[in-house]
Motif scaffolding. Structure first.
Motif, PDB file in Angstrom:
ATOM      1  N   LYS A 155       0.840  -1.198   0.000  1.00 18.21           N
ATOM      2  CA  LYS A 155       0.000   0.000   0.000  1.00 18.21           C
ATOM      3  C   LYS A 155       0.878   1.252   0.000  1.00 18.21           C
ATOM      4  CE  LYS A 155      -3.824  -2.163   2.368  1.00 18.21           C
ATOM      5  NZ  LYS A 155      -4.741  -2.136   3.502  1.00 18.21           N
ATOM      6  N   ILE A 156       0.748   2.040  -1.062  1.00 22.82           N
ATOM      7  CA  ILE A 156       1.471   3.307  -1.141  1.00 22.82           C
ATOM      8  C   ILE A 156       0.652   4.349  -0.389  1.00 22.82           C
ATOM      9  CG2 ILE A 156       2.317   5.132  -2.673  1.00 22.82           C
ATOM     10  CD1 ILE A 156       2.739   2.954  -4.804  1.00 22.82           C
ATOM     11  N   VAL A 157       1.259   4.915   0.657  1.00 23.72           N
ATOM     12  CA  VAL A 157       0.546   5.880   1.493  1.00 23.72           C
ATOM     13  C   VAL A 157       1.032   7.316   1.286  1.00 23.72           C
ATOM     14  CG1 VAL A 157      -0.115   4.196   3.245  1.00 23.72           C
ATOM     15  CG2 VAL A 157       2.066   5.389   3.464  1.00 23.72           C
ATOM     16  N   LYS A 158       2.166   7.465   0.588  1.00 23.40           N
ATOM     17  CA  LYS A 158       2.737   8.798   0.413  1.00 23.40           C
ATOM     18  C   LYS A 158       3.711   8.764  -0.763  1.00 23.40           C
ATOM     19  CE  LYS A 158       3.625  10.401   4.354  1.00 23.40           C
ATOM     20  NZ  LYS A 158       4.152  10.577   5.687  1.00 23.40           N
ATOM     21  N   ILE A 159       3.746   9.860  -1.513  1.00 26.37           N
ATOM     22  CA  ILE A 159       4.749  10.040  -2.570  1.00 26.37           C
ATOM     23  C   ILE A 159       5.543  11.287  -2.189  1.00 26.37           C
ATOM     24  CG2 ILE A 159       5.184  10.511  -5.014  1.00 26.37           C
ATOM     25  CD1 ILE A 159       3.795   7.865  -4.780  1.00 26.37           C
ATOM     26  N   ILE A 160       6.877  11.159  -2.144  1.00 25.23           N
ATOM     27  CA  ILE A 160       7.720  12.320  -1.895  1.00 25.23           C
ATOM     28  C   ILE A 160       8.631  12.520  -3.107  1.00 25.23           C
ATOM     29  CG2 ILE A 160       7.586  12.153   0.625  1.00 25.23           C
ATOM     30  CD1 ILE A 160      10.370  10.883   0.632  1.00 25.23           C
ATOM     31  N   GLN A 161       8.920  13.800  -3.373  1.00 27.14           N
ATOM     32  CA  GLN A 161       9.675  14.103  -4.589  1.00 27.14           C
ATOM     33  C   GLN A 161      10.484  15.372  -4.404  1.00 27.14           C
ATOM     34  OE1 GLN A 161       7.158  14.506  -8.032  1.00 27.14           O
ATOM     35  NE2 GLN A 161       8.719  15.555  -9.212  1.00 27.14           N
ATOM     36  N   ASP A 162      11.699  15.354  -4.940  1.00 28.71           N
ATOM     37  CA  ASP A 162      12.486  16.577  -5.081  1.00 28.71           C
ATOM     38  C   ASP A 162      13.003  16.618  -6.512  1.00 28.71           C
ATOM     39  OD1 ASP A 162      14.677  14.837  -5.106  1.00 28.71           O
ATOM     40  OD2 ASP A 162      15.573  15.607  -3.266  1.00 28.71           O
ATOM     41  N   ASP A 163      14.030  17.417  -6.775  1.00 25.64           N
ATOM     42  CA  ASP A 163      14.520  17.531  -8.153  1.00 25.64           C
ATOM     43  C   ASP A 163      15.399  16.357  -8.586  1.00 25.64           C
ATOM     44  OD1 ASP A 163      16.608  18.243  -6.466  1.00 25.64           O
ATOM     45  OD2 ASP A 163      17.288  19.912  -7.700  1.00 25.64           O
ATOM     46  N   LYS A 164      15.626  15.394  -7.672  1.00 23.76           N
ATOM     47  CA  LYS A 164      16.474  14.245  -8.007  1.00 23.76           C
ATOM     48  C   LYS A 164      15.725  12.912  -8.086  1.00 23.76           C
ATOM     49  CE  LYS A 164      20.668  16.162  -5.995  1.00 23.76           C
ATOM     50  NZ  LYS A 164      21.725  15.948  -5.005  1.00 23.76           N
ATOM     51  N   ALA A 165      14.584  12.794  -7.382  1.00 26.74           N
ATOM     52  CA  ALA A 165      13.905  11.487  -7.336  1.00 26.74           C
ATOM     53  C   ALA A 165      12.445  11.614  -6.925  1.00 26.74           C
ATOM     54  CB  ALA A 165      14.628  10.561  -6.357  1.00 26.74           C
ATOM     55  N   VAL A 166      11.697  10.549  -7.241  1.00 25.10           N
ATOM     56  CA  VAL A 166      10.317  10.371  -6.791  1.00 25.10           C
ATOM     57  C   VAL A 166      10.276   9.037  -6.061  1.00 25.10           C
ATOM     58  CG1 VAL A 166       7.894  10.122  -7.473  1.00 25.10           C
ATOM     59  CG2 VAL A 166       9.429  11.609  -8.806  1.00 25.10           C
ATOM     60  N   VAL A 167       9.772   9.050  -4.818  1.00 26.72           N
ATOM     61  CA  VAL A 167       9.780   7.859  -3.968  1.00 26.72           C
ATOM     62  C   VAL A 167       8.376   7.597  -3.427  1.00 26.72           C
ATOM     63  CG1 VAL A 167      10.739   6.852  -1.853  1.00 26.72           C
ATOM     64  CG2 VAL A 167      12.179   8.277  -3.316  1.00 26.72           C
ATOM     65  N   ALA A 168       7.935   6.360  -3.515  1.00 23.84           N
ATOM     66  CA  ALA A 168       6.652   5.943  -2.940  1.00 23.84           C
ATOM     67  C   ALA A 168       6.913   5.323  -1.574  1.00 23.84           C
ATOM     68  CB  ALA A 168       5.980   4.928  -3.859  1.00 23.84           C
ATOM     69  N   ILE A 169       6.270   5.855  -0.543  1.00 29.88           N
ATOM     70  CA  ILE A 169       6.398   5.328   0.817  1.00 29.88           C
ATOM     71  C   ILE A 169       5.316   4.264   1.007  1.00 29.88           C
ATOM     72  CG2 ILE A 169       6.378   5.871   3.286  1.00 29.88           C
ATOM     73  CD1 ILE A 169       8.711   7.199   1.708  1.00 29.88           C
ATOM     74  N   ILE A 170       5.732   3.121   1.518  1.00 30.89           N
ATOM     75  CA  ILE A 170       4.850   1.953   1.667  1.00 30.89           C
ATOM     76  C   ILE A 170       4.463   1.766   3.130  1.00 30.89           C
ATOM     77  CG2 ILE A 170       4.667  -0.548   1.279  1.00 30.89           C
ATOM     78  CD1 ILE A 170       5.108   1.100  -1.300  1.00 30.89           C
ATOM     79  N   ASP A 171       3.207   1.407   3.365  1.00 30.31           N
ATOM     80  CA  ASP A 171       2.749   1.056   4.709  1.00 30.31           C
ATOM     81  C   ASP A 171       3.415  -0.273   5.082  1.00 30.31           C
ATOM     82  OD1 ASP A 171       1.409   0.247   7.006  1.00 30.31           O
ATOM     83  OD2 ASP A 171      -0.562   0.153   6.050  1.00 30.31           O
ATOM     84  N   PRO A 172       4.266  -0.300   6.136  1.00 26.99           N
ATOM     85  CA  PRO A 172       4.970  -1.540   6.482  1.00 26.99           C
ATOM     86  C   PRO A 172       4.027  -2.703   6.788  1.00 26.99           C
ATOM     87  CG  PRO A 172       5.535   0.213   8.049  1.00 26.99           C
ATOM     88  CD  PRO A 172       4.606   0.796   7.035  1.00 26.99           C
ATOM     89  N   ALA A 173       2.855  -2.414   7.346  1.00 29.25           N
ATOM     90  CA  ALA A 173       1.902  -3.486   7.676  1.00 29.25           C
ATOM     91  C   ALA A 173       1.424  -4.219   6.419  1.00 29.25           C
ATOM     92  CB  ALA A 173       0.716  -2.916   8.454  1.00 29.25           C
ATOM     93  N   SER A 174       1.421  -3.532   5.275  1.00 27.97           N
ATOM     94  CA  SER A 174       0.961  -4.170   4.038  1.00 27.97           C
ATOM     95  C   SER A 174       1.966  -5.186   3.501  1.00 27.97           C
ATOM     96  CB  SER A 174       0.659  -3.121   2.967  1.00 27.97           C
ATOM     97  OG  SER A 174       1.830  -2.489   2.494  1.00 27.97           O
ATOM     98  N   LEU A 175       3.182  -5.193   4.074  1.00 25.40           N
ATOM     99  CA  LEU A 175       4.219  -6.147   3.646  1.00 25.40           C
ATOM    100  C   LEU A 175       4.282  -7.364   4.568  1.00 25.40           C
ATOM    101  CD1 LEU A 175       6.961  -3.530   2.772  1.00 25.40           C
ATOM    102  CD2 LEU A 175       5.469  -4.759   1.179  1.00 25.40           C
ATOM    103  N   GLY A 176       3.320  -7.482   5.464  1.00 29.51           N
ATOM    104  CA  GLY A 176       3.273  -8.633   6.362  1.00 29.51           C
ATOM    105  C   GLY A 176       4.432  -8.628   7.343  1.00 29.51           C
ATOM    106  N   ALA A 177       4.856  -9.804   7.748  1.00 33.34           N
ATOM    107  CA  ALA A 177       5.914  -9.946   8.753  1.00 33.34           C
ATOM    108  C   ALA A 177       7.222  -9.331   8.287  1.00 33.34           C
ATOM    109  CB  ALA A 177       6.117 -11.416   9.096  1.00 33.34           C
ATOM    110  N   MET A 178       7.506  -9.351   6.986  1.00 31.94           N
ATOM    111  CA  MET A 178       8.758  -8.786   6.484  1.00 31.94           C
ATOM    112  C   MET A 178       8.792  -7.272   6.694  1.00 31.94           C
ATOM    113  SD  MET A 178      10.507 -11.373   5.614  1.00 31.94           S
ATOM    114  CE  MET A 178      11.908 -10.719   4.747  1.00 31.94           C
ATOM    115  N   ILE A 216       7.428 -11.758  -2.372  1.00 30.77           N
ATOM    116  CA  ILE A 216       8.597 -11.829  -1.511  1.00 30.77           C
ATOM    117  C   ILE A 216       9.667 -12.700  -2.179  1.00 30.77           C
ATOM    118  CG2 ILE A 216       9.460 -12.455   0.799  1.00 30.77           C
ATOM    119  CD1 ILE A 216       7.233 -10.242   0.738  1.00 30.77           C
ATOM    120  N   GLY A 217      10.892 -12.171  -2.249  1.00 26.93           N
ATOM    121  CA  GLY A 217      11.962 -12.918  -2.907  1.00 26.93           C
ATOM    122  C   GLY A 217      13.328 -12.324  -2.658  1.00 26.93           C
ATOM    123  N   ALA A 218      14.268 -12.713  -3.511  1.00 28.87           N
ATOM    124  CA  ALA A 218      15.659 -12.267  -3.358  1.00 28.87           C
ATOM    125  C   ALA A 218      16.232 -11.936  -4.732  1.00 28.87           C
ATOM    126  CB  ALA A 218      16.493 -13.354  -2.700  1.00 28.87           C
TER     127      ALA A 218
END
Length: 167
Positions: free
Chosen positions: A84-107, A162-164
């Motif tokens: 679950k993407i809960v936030k997008i942050i951006q500056d002049d170098k990158a765009v990053v999607a912040i993920i809700d850790p609970a949506s990734l389960g135990a990992m 989930i993988g490597a």
């Protein structure tokens, strides 16, 4: 709606159980190759232009994992989650999607740092810069654009497995 663009699966990603730390660069949750990844990449390219380098394919759990990290991964390898993407942050170098850790389960509960997906970078910026951008955002620095989901909601969900990423 963006056009469908073929993205070949060229990543050395494994979703198998029983992997060993010495064979792995990092563990994570990977957006599977196929329609969703194709559409995401095409949309990002359309929104951010030809000068943007599209990354948008995984959430890193652990870079250079140890055997204890692999034990956690191997218990969950191959599991499908909805990041679950809960936030997008951006500056002049990158765009990053912040993920809700609970949506990734135990990992999500045992990973290092803020779970995120580096969506795009600009110029010669490397994807690792996303960690610096997150630190700047968390420190309250100016010059960072933020799009935030309403409390208790998400901007969107992406399927991840989930993988490597193997050497």
């Amino acid at each position: 709606k963006p056009e469908k663009v073929q993205v070949e699966e060229t990543r050395p990603v494994s979703y198998e159980k029983g992997q060993k730390a010495e064979d792995v660069v990092y563990t994570g949750a990977f957006i599977p190759a196929g329609n969703e990844l194709d559409i995401l990449h095409a949309g990002l390219k359309q929104n951010y232009g030809e000068d943007a380098t599209v990354h948008a394919d995984h959430v890193t759990f652990k870079f250079k994992p140890g055997e204890s990290d692999m034990k956690s991964l191997n218990m969950r390898a191959g599991n499908l989650q909805m990041a679950k993407i809960v936030k997008i942050i951006q500056d002049d170098k990158a765009v990053v999607a912040i993920i809700d850790p609970a949506s990734l389960g135990a990992m999500g509960a045992i990973m290092e740092g803020t779970p995120h997906i580096t969506m795009v970078t600009f110029g010669d910026t490397k994807p690792f810069y996303s960690n610096e951008l997150i630190k700047k955002y968390e420190a309250g620095e100016e010059g960072i654009d933020v799009e935030e989901a309403p409390k208790g909601a998400e901007l969107t969900e992406l399927p991840v497995r989930i993988g490597a990423f193997r050497k």
